[in-house]
Design an enzyme around this catalytic site. Sequence first.
Site, short mmCIF file in Angstrom:
data_model
loop_
_atom_site.label_atom_id
_atom_site.label_comp_id
_atom_site.label_asym_id
_atom_site.label_seq_id
_atom_site.Cartn_x
_atom_site.Cartn_y
_atom_site.Cartn_z
N GLU A 1 -9.74 -1.72 5.55
CA GLU A 1 -10.33 -1.36 6.83
C GLU A 1 -11.60 -2.17 7.08
OE1 GLU A 1 -8.83 0.52 8.83
OE2 GLU A 1 -7.86 2.21 7.86
N HIS B 1 -7.24 -4.48 10.43
CA HIS B 1 -6.98 -4.25 9.00
C HIS B 1 -5.70 -4.94 8.55
CE1 HIS B 1 -4.76 -0.29 10.06
NE2 HIS B 1 -3.85 -1.10 9.56
N ASP C 1 0.82 -1.21 0.00
CA ASP C 1 0.00 0.00 0.00
C ASP C 1 0.85 1.26 0.00
OD1 ASP C 1 0.95 -0.48 2.55
OD2 ASP C 1 -1.01 -0.76 3.46
N ASN D 1 -7.50 -2.55 14.56
CA ASN D 1 -8.89 -2.84 14.19
C ASN D 1 -9.00 -4.04 13.25
OD1 ASN D 1 -7.98 -1.85 11.78
ND2 ASN D 1 -9.26 -0.02 11.75
C1 F6R Z 1 1.55 -1.36 6.21
C2 F6R Z 1 0.22 -1.92 6.31
C3 F6R Z 1 -0.57 -1.89 7.57
C4 F6R Z 1 0.25 -2.21 8.81
C5 F6R Z 1 -0.61 -2.11 10.07
C6 F6R Z 1 0.18 -2.32 11.32
O1 F6R Z 1 2.05 -1.48 4.90
O2 F6R Z 1 -0.25 -2.40 5.33
O3 F6R Z 1 -1.64 -2.80 7.46
O4 F6R Z 1 0.79 -3.49 8.70
O5 F6R Z 1 -1.22 -0.86 10.12
O6 F6R Z 1 1.08 -1.26 11.49
P1 F6R Z 1 2.19 -1.29 12.63
O7 F6R Z 1 3.12 -2.38 12.26
O8 F6R Z 1 2.86 0.06 12.53
O9 F6R Z 1 1.48 -1.50 13.91
#
Ligand code: F6R
Length: 255
Positions: A142, A137, A67, A135
């Site tokens: 989301e 995701h 992403d 959450n």
């Molecule tokens: C990042 C991504 C997100 C993260 C998630 C957890 O490329 O796709 O889904 O993996 O938000 O983020 P952290 O590791 O910062 O808690």
Amino acid sequence: MLIYSFSSPEAVGKFAANLIQAQVNLKPSCVLGLATGSTPLHCYGELIRKYQKKEVDFSQVTTLNLDEYLGLSPKHDQSYRYFMEKNLFSQVGLTDKQTHVPTGESQDSEKEARDYEKLCLSHPTDLQLLGIGANGHIGFNEPSSSFALSTHIVELTEKTRQDNSRFFASLEEVPKKAITMGIGTIMRAKKILLLATGSSKAQAIQKTVQGPITPETPASILQLHQDVVLVTDLEAASLLNEQDLPLGTEWRKEA
Ligand code: F6R
């Protein structure tokens, strides 16, 4: 699903890096799906150490990131391209030609999403690395009323913007939209390596492993994938109930 739990985030990173090294050694021209965020940083650090010790060679590897924020240039220090260059690509010899991150600056973001999906289809992913949001995701998929299947543009929830605001000067600076691989894109990967560390992820992990499969917890779809390895620390695994694991799920406690 195979779950490994370790005593620390560092141990999670080491184990994940060993699995990625094994994948690259097994198939030097493999396609790796990669994630940003704080969770994979220990893993990337380990991969850099392995590269420096010549234990792993990325010269034939192709990478596809999950992403990117919309509206940030690749040079912006919070863009995911910048993150990947800094924390992995530039340190393990991965070149621009080998690495793909969706473009956040495209004039036509819907077209960028379609083109990125085509790119993913033409480069079947051998191993997809994932983090998870508090959450539930994955990527920027989301919680929602339905699973979005292919690469698409997404409006970020306030929860995700707040979680990510720690990296920006203020909440206002956090982009409101992103481009992300869809659930279908992620599920095509041959193998999925999901990492989770810290107590803030415990509920999401419990719902992912033991909850109903629902777009309300996007990661719960991983229960249907044939080859998922979930690597957690003790905090992220703290709400899992060993007596109540779904059929086919195995939990190996390494600490
Ligand atoms: C990042 C991504 C997100 C993260 C998630 C957890 O490329 O796709 O889904 O993996 O938000 O983020 P952290 O590791 O910062 O808690």
